[in-house]
Scaffold this motif. Structure first.
Motif, mmCIF file in Angstrom:
data_model
loop_
_atom_site.group_PDB
_atom_site.id
_atom_site.type_symbol
_atom_site.label_atom_id
_atom_site.label_comp_id
_atom_site.label_asym_id
_atom_site.label_seq_id
_atom_site.Cartn_x
_atom_site.Cartn_y
_atom_site.Cartn_z
ATOM 1 N N GLN A 83 -8.626 13.314 0.184
ATOM 2 C CA GLN A 83 -8.107 13.380 -1.186
ATOM 3 C C GLN A 83 -9.131 14.047 -2.100
ATOM 4 O OE1 GLN A 83 -7.201 9.593 -2.964
ATOM 5 N NE2 GLN A 83 -5.682 10.501 -4.319
ATOM 6 N N ARG A 84 -10.409 13.718 -1.927
ATOM 7 C CA ARG A 84 -11.464 14.355 -2.731
ATOM 8 C C ARG A 84 -11.521 15.851 -2.474
ATOM 9 N NH1 ARG A 84 -16.261 10.029 -1.608
ATOM 10 N NH2 ARG A 84 -15.555 8.436 -3.055
ATOM 11 N N ALA A 85 -11.250 16.250 -1.225
ATOM 12 C CA ALA A 85 -11.295 17.660 -0.859
ATOM 13 C C ALA A 85 -10.030 18.402 -1.277
ATOM 14 C CB ALA A 85 -11.506 17.801 0.643
ATOM 15 N N GLY A 86 -9.061 17.677 -1.823
ATOM 16 C CA GLY A 86 -7.827 18.307 -2.268
ATOM 17 C C GLY A 86 -6.801 18.503 -1.172
ATOM 18 N N GLU A 87 -7.031 17.923 -0.010
ATOM 19 C CA GLU A 87 -6.073 18.037 1.084
ATOM 20 C C GLU A 87 -4.964 17.008 0.888
ATOM 21 O OE1 GLU A 87 -7.925 17.723 4.901
ATOM 22 O OE2 GLU A 87 -9.618 18.950 4.300
ATOM 23 N N PRO A 88 -3.766 17.315 1.375
ATOM 24 C CA PRO A 88 -2.706 16.311 1.296
ATOM 25 C C PRO A 88 -3.047 15.135 2.212
ATOM 26 C CG PRO A 88 -1.980 18.207 2.572
ATOM 27 C CD PRO A 88 -3.324 18.551 1.987
ATOM 28 N N VAL A 89 -2.789 13.952 1.721
ATOM 29 C CA VAL A 89 -3.098 12.752 2.475
ATOM 30 C C VAL A 89 -1.811 12.214 3.067
ATOM 31 C CG1 VAL A 89 -4.060 10.434 2.377
ATOM 32 C CG2 VAL A 89 -5.025 12.242 0.963
ATOM 33 N N ALA A 90 -1.729 12.199 4.398
ATOM 34 C CA ALA A 90 -0.555 11.667 5.077
ATOM 35 C C ALA A 90 -0.713 10.162 5.231
ATOM 36 C CB ALA A 90 -0.419 12.311 6.453
ATOM 37 N N ALA A 91 0.394 9.496 5.357
ATOM 38 C CA ALA A 91 0.357 8.052 5.569
ATOM 39 C C ALA A 91 -0.273 7.765 6.928
ATOM 40 C CB ALA A 91 1.755 7.465 5.506
ATOM 41 N N VAL A 92 -1.134 6.788 6.968
ATOM 42 C CA VAL A 92 -1.804 6.415 8.212
ATOM 43 C C VAL A 92 -0.930 5.419 8.944
ATOM 44 C CG1 VAL A 92 -3.833 5.312 9.186
ATOM 45 C CG2 VAL A 92 -4.058 6.789 7.200
ATOM 46 N N VAL A 93 -0.649 5.702 10.186
ATOM 47 C CA VAL A 93 0.138 4.806 11.008
ATOM 48 C C VAL A 93 -0.831 4.093 11.942
ATOM 49 C CG1 VAL A 93 1.948 4.650 12.740
ATOM 50 C CG2 VAL A 93 2.112 6.352 10.915
ATOM 51 N N SER A 94 -0.926 2.796 11.794
ATOM 52 C CA SER A 94 -1.839 2.065 12.668
ATOM 53 C C SER A 94 -1.059 1.542 13.867
ATOM 54 C CB SER A 94 -2.506 0.917 11.919
ATOM 55 O OG SER A 94 -1.528 0.027 11.451
ATOM 56 N N LEU A 95 -1.629 1.738 15.030
ATOM 57 C CA LEU A 95 -1.010 1.283 16.260
ATOM 58 C C LEU A 95 -1.588 -0.076 16.612
ATOM 59 C CD1 LEU A 95 -1.238 4.586 18.294
ATOM 60 C CD2 LEU A 95 0.735 3.665 17.079
ATOM 61 N N PRO A 96 -0.756 -0.971 17.103
ATOM 62 C CA PRO A 96 -1.299 -2.287 17.469
ATOM 63 C C PRO A 96 -2.204 -2.160 18.688
ATOM 64 C CG PRO A 96 0.981 -2.095 18.164
ATOM 65 C CD PRO A 96 0.671 -0.858 17.357
ATOM 66 N N LEU A 97 -3.343 -2.833 18.623
ATOM 67 C CA LEU A 97 -4.267 -2.827 19.744
ATOM 68 C C LEU A 97 -3.918 -3.980 20.669
ATOM 69 C CD1 LEU A 97 -7.586 -2.197 17.821
ATOM 70 C CD2 LEU A 97 -6.273 -0.568 19.160
ATOM 71 N N PRO A 98 -4.044 -3.770 21.982
ATOM 72 C CA PRO A 98 -3.744 -4.877 22.893
ATOM 73 C C PRO A 98 -4.793 -5.979 22.733
ATOM 74 C CG PRO A 98 -4.614 -3.002 24.100
ATOM 75 C CD PRO A 98 -4.418 -2.568 22.677
ATOM 76 N N LYS A 99 -4.340 -7.205 22.881
ATOM 77 C CA LYS A 99 -5.257 -8.332 22.826
ATOM 78 C C LYS A 99 -6.069 -8.340 24.117
ATOM 79 C CE LYS A 99 -2.453 -11.174 19.783
ATOM 80 N NZ LYS A 99 -1.639 -10.156 19.280
ATOM 81 N N PRO A 100 -7.265 -8.951 24.098
ATOM 82 C CA PRO A 100 -8.122 -8.904 25.291
ATOM 83 C C PRO A 100 -7.453 -9.420 26.560
ATOM 84 C CG PRO A 100 -9.304 -9.830 23.437
ATOM 85 C CD PRO A 100 -7.893 -9.646 22.997
ATOM 86 N N ASP A 101 -6.520 -10.366 26.446
ATOM 87 C CA ASP A 101 -5.894 -10.919 27.647
ATOM 88 C C ASP A 101 -4.629 -10.167 28.059
ATOM 89 O OD1 ASP A 101 -4.725 -11.806 25.304
ATOM 90 O OD2 ASP A 101 -4.019 -13.686 26.182
ATOM 91 N N GLU A 102 -4.205 -9.161 27.296
ATOM 92 C CA GLU A 102 -3.015 -8.378 27.627
ATOM 93 C C GLU A 102 -3.409 -7.130 28.407
ATOM 94 O OE1 GLU A 102 -1.060 -7.349 24.021
ATOM 95 O OE2 GLU A 102 -0.304 -9.350 23.670
ATOM 96 N N ALA A 103 -2.499 -6.665 29.228
ATOM 97 C CA ALA A 103 -2.724 -5.411 29.945
ATOM 98 C C ALA A 103 -2.521 -4.260 28.971
ATOM 99 C CB ALA A 103 -1.739 -5.302 31.108
#
Length: 160
Positions: A83-103
């Motif tokens: 944003q400071r550089a004047g670039e368009p800022v796209a929405a950030v899509v966060s992906l769920p991380l697997p829990k330590p006990d999940e595959a």
């Protein structure tokens, strides 16, 4: 300003050792004092004009290399920088991380051609066993360094 002599240094070290031995000063007190002094000397980042700027940057890179900043916070700072550089800022899509006990989640296997028109003999995609090498996506900015080029995501290397 006075110059410290070797005798002065020896007296100061002896005094410190005596205070520790008498229980008047503990190692945790010394550590707290050292942290406070470091914070006072180094704890404020003023920017590129600061004589400590290069040291601040070096330490920041080390913190990032050791996963010292969570990825969601890094994404927020990336959005601020863009944003400071004047670039368009796209929405950030966060992906769920697997829990330590999940595959870990894996990508589905490619399917075999559904019809004869999709087969390699008719100009379609090759059969499953004959997949060509996957295309590596090119950087949107080929003139810039891409730190993720060649990086293969995998399990975390952090100790939990």
């Amino acid at each position: 300003m006075t110059t410290m002599t070797p005798e002065d240094a020896i007296k100061a070290a002896s005094s410190l050792a005596r205070d520790i031995a008498d229980g008047g000063l503990s190692p945790s007190d010394l550590e707290r004092q050292a942290v406070a002094e470091c914070r006072e000397l180094f704890g404020t980042v003023a920017g590129p004009g600061d004589p400590l700027w290069e040291l601040h940057r070096d330490i920041a890179c080390q913190v990032l290399a050791l996963d010292g900043v969570p990825s969601d916070e890094l994404a927020e700072w990336l959005a601020v920088a863009r944003q400071r550089a004047g670039e368009p800022v796209a929405a950030v899509v966060s992906l769920p991380l697997p829990k330590p006990d999940e595959a870990p989640v894996t990508a589905p296997e490619p399917e075999t051609p559904a019809s004869e028109a999709d087969s390699p003999e008719h100009g379609g995609a090759p059969a499953t066993g004959a997949d060509p090498a996957p295309a590596v996506p090119s950087s949107p900015r080929p003139d810039r360094y891409d730190p993720l080029a060649g990086w293969q995501p995998g399990n975390t290397r952090r100790n939990r």
